[in-house]
Design a protein around this motif. Structure first.
Motif, mmCIF file in Angstrom:
data_model
loop_
_atom_site.group_PDB
_atom_site.id
_atom_site.type_symbol
_atom_site.label_atom_id
_atom_site.label_comp_id
_atom_site.label_asym_id
_atom_site.label_seq_id
_atom_site.Cartn_x
_atom_site.Cartn_y
_atom_site.Cartn_z
ATOM 1 N N GLN A 110 -10.813 4.180 -0.631
ATOM 2 C CA GLN A 110 -9.860 5.283 -0.805
ATOM 3 C C GLN A 110 -8.841 5.189 0.318
ATOM 4 O O GLN A 110 -9.133 4.620 1.369
ATOM 5 C CB GLN A 110 -10.561 6.634 -0.705
ATOM 6 C CG GLN A 110 -11.546 6.911 -1.811
ATOM 7 C CD GLN A 110 -12.099 8.323 -1.676
ATOM 8 O OE1 GLN A 110 -11.416 9.305 -1.948
ATOM 9 N NE2 GLN A 110 -13.351 8.415 -1.240
ATOM 10 N N GLY A 111 -7.661 5.777 0.093
ATOM 11 C CA GLY A 111 -6.662 5.742 1.154
ATOM 12 C C GLY A 111 -5.336 6.274 0.689
ATOM 13 O O GLY A 111 -5.145 6.603 -0.484
ATOM 14 N N ARG A 112 -4.398 6.344 1.645
ATOM 15 C CA ARG A 112 -3.062 6.843 1.327
ATOM 16 C C ARG A 112 -2.238 5.756 0.654
ATOM 17 O O ARG A 112 -1.509 5.999 -0.301
ATOM 18 C CB ARG A 112 -2.382 7.285 2.628
ATOM 19 C CG ARG A 112 -0.986 7.865 2.455
ATOM 20 C CD ARG A 112 -0.299 8.061 3.803
ATOM 21 N NE ARG A 112 -0.027 6.800 4.468
ATOM 22 C CZ ARG A 112 1.043 6.026 4.207
ATOM 23 N NH1 ARG A 112 1.927 6.389 3.315
ATOM 24 N NH2 ARG A 112 1.209 4.896 4.863
ATOM 25 N N TYR A 117 -6.255 0.630 -0.978
ATOM 26 C CA TYR A 117 -7.436 0.861 -1.838
ATOM 27 C C TYR A 117 -7.496 -0.128 -2.991
ATOM 28 O O TYR A 117 -8.579 -0.471 -3.466
ATOM 29 C CB TYR A 117 -7.555 2.320 -2.282
ATOM 30 C CG TYR A 117 -6.421 2.929 -3.069
ATOM 31 C CD1 TYR A 117 -6.226 2.619 -4.405
ATOM 32 C CD2 TYR A 117 -5.571 3.852 -2.481
ATOM 33 C CE1 TYR A 117 -5.207 3.215 -5.128
ATOM 34 C CE2 TYR A 117 -4.545 4.451 -3.196
ATOM 35 C CZ TYR A 117 -4.362 4.115 -4.521
ATOM 36 O OH TYR A 117 -3.358 4.697 -5.243
ATOM 37 N N TYR A 173 -9.062 5.910 6.935
ATOM 38 C CA TYR A 173 -9.368 7.066 6.099
ATOM 39 C C TYR A 173 -10.345 7.986 6.821
ATOM 40 O O TYR A 173 -11.237 7.527 7.524
ATOM 41 C CB TYR A 173 -9.967 6.597 4.771
ATOM 42 C CG TYR A 173 -9.923 7.646 3.679
ATOM 43 C CD1 TYR A 173 -8.716 7.979 3.084
ATOM 44 C CD2 TYR A 173 -11.075 8.292 3.262
ATOM 45 C CE1 TYR A 173 -8.664 8.941 2.091
ATOM 46 C CE2 TYR A 173 -11.031 9.252 2.259
ATOM 47 C CZ TYR A 173 -9.819 9.577 1.682
ATOM 48 O OH TYR A 173 -9.758 10.523 0.679
#
Ligand code: ZN
Length: 259
Positions: A110-112, A117, A173
Motif C-alpha cells: 500500500q502507499g501514496r 504499490y 507507509y
C-alpha cells in the motif's frame, strides 16, 4: 565480466533512490556480513522534477558503490507509469532467474505513489512466473542501463527460480512493521548513499520548498530511523513486514525486551 554466482539479497524498487530511502542500511549491513546484494530499479527517473535520467544513472552508480552492492540495473518501465502487465512481469521474472536471489525485498503493497504499490504486486507475481518450469524467458528482451564495469553481470542461464523469502520494506507507509533491522552502524553511509542523488537533494534557493535541502533530508531520515530503532531498543533501524508467521525454536533467544 560474467559470473554464474547468485545474489543473496535483491531489492526491487520503482525509482532510483527508493532503495536508499527504505532499505539501504539493511543492504549495506548484509554486504558487510559477506552476502552478495543487488538492486533492480524498474524506472530511470525521466519524469523527475529535477535532474535527467543520465544524471540519476550516475548518482545510482555512486549510491550502489557506497552501499557495496554487487549488482545494480534499471529497467525501462516508464517513470510514473509502472503497470502490472504481462510484459513487465516477464522482464522482472527474467531478472529473478538471472540473479537467483535467496531473499527479495519488495516495496510495501500500500502507499501514496501508485508506482510503489504496483511494484509490490508486480514483483510478487514476477516471482511466481519465474518459478514456472514451462515458461521460457529466453525471448524476453531486457532494455537495461549499461552496467557499471565494477558491478558483476550474471550469465543468463534462466533456469526456473523463486526467492525463498520475500520481505516488504514499509518505510514509506504508516504501518506497524513485523520486524526491523538494526542499521545503527550503517546509518551514516546509508545517508551518504541517499545524498548521492545530488540532483534531487542539493541545496537550493530559499522559498522553493519542493525538495528539501540536505540538512532537512538528514533530519527527516534520522527521525524515521530513530523511531523504528526506538521500537526495539537500538539507535537506528529500518522497518519490514513478512506475510508469513515467524518461527521460533528457543523462547529464551527471542530478541527485544517486553517490559
Ligand atoms: Zn519512489
Amino acid at each position: 565480466m560474467t559470473s554464474s554466482a547468485s545474489l543473496d539479497v535483491l531489492a526491487l524498487a520503482a525509482h532510483r533512490d527508493d532503495v536508499e530511502q527504505t532499505c539501504g542500511g539493511t543492504l549495506l549491513k548484509m554486504a558487510q556480513g559477506g552476502y552478495r546484494t543487488g538492486i533492480l530499479d524498474l524506472t530511470r527517473g525521466e519524469m523527475g522534477t529535477r535532474g535527467t535520467a543520465e544524471e540519476r544513472a550516475q548518482e545510482a552508480a555512486e549510491a550502489a558503490r557506497l552501499l557495496q552492492v554487487s549488482w545494480r540495473r534499471a529497467l525501462d518501465l516508464p517513470d510514473g507509469r509502472v503497470e502490472n502487465t504481462w510484459e513487465n512481469r516477464l522482464k522482472i521474472a527474467r531478472v529473478i532467474r538471472e540473479t537467483r536471489p535467496r531473499v527479495l525485498i519488495l516495496p510495501y503493497w500500500q502507499g501514496r505513489h501508485p508506482d510503489h504499490y504496483t511494484t509490490s504486486i508486480l514483483g510478487y507475481e514476477a516471482c511466481f512466473l519465474a518459478g514456472l518450469s514451462k515458461l521460457d524467458l529466453a525471448a524476453t528482451r531486457l532494455q537495461v542501463e549499461p552496467l557499471d564495469p565494477h558491478l558483476a553481470a550474471f550469465s543468463a542461464e534462466l533456469e526456473p527460480h523463486r526467492p525463498f523469502k520475500i520481505v516488504y520494506a514499509t518505510l514509506y507507509y504508516d504501518v506497524r512493521p513485523g520486524f526491523v533491522v538494526d542499521i545503527t552502524a550503517q546509518f551514516e553511509t546509508r545517508l551518504d548513499a541517499l545524498l548521492a542523488y545530488a540532483s534531487q537533494y542539493k541545496d537550493q534557493e530559499p522559498g522553493k520548498d519542493l525538495f528539501p535541502a540536505r540538512a532537512e533530508v538528514r533530519g527527516r531520515v534520522e527521525a524515521l530511523a530513530r523511531f523504528y530503532g526506538m521500537l526495539v531498543g537500538v539507535t537506528y533501524a529500518e522497518p519490514f513486514l513478512q506475510k508469513e508467521v515467524g518461527l521460533v525454536d528457543d523462547l529464551t533467544a527471542i530478541p527485544v525486551k517486553s517490559i
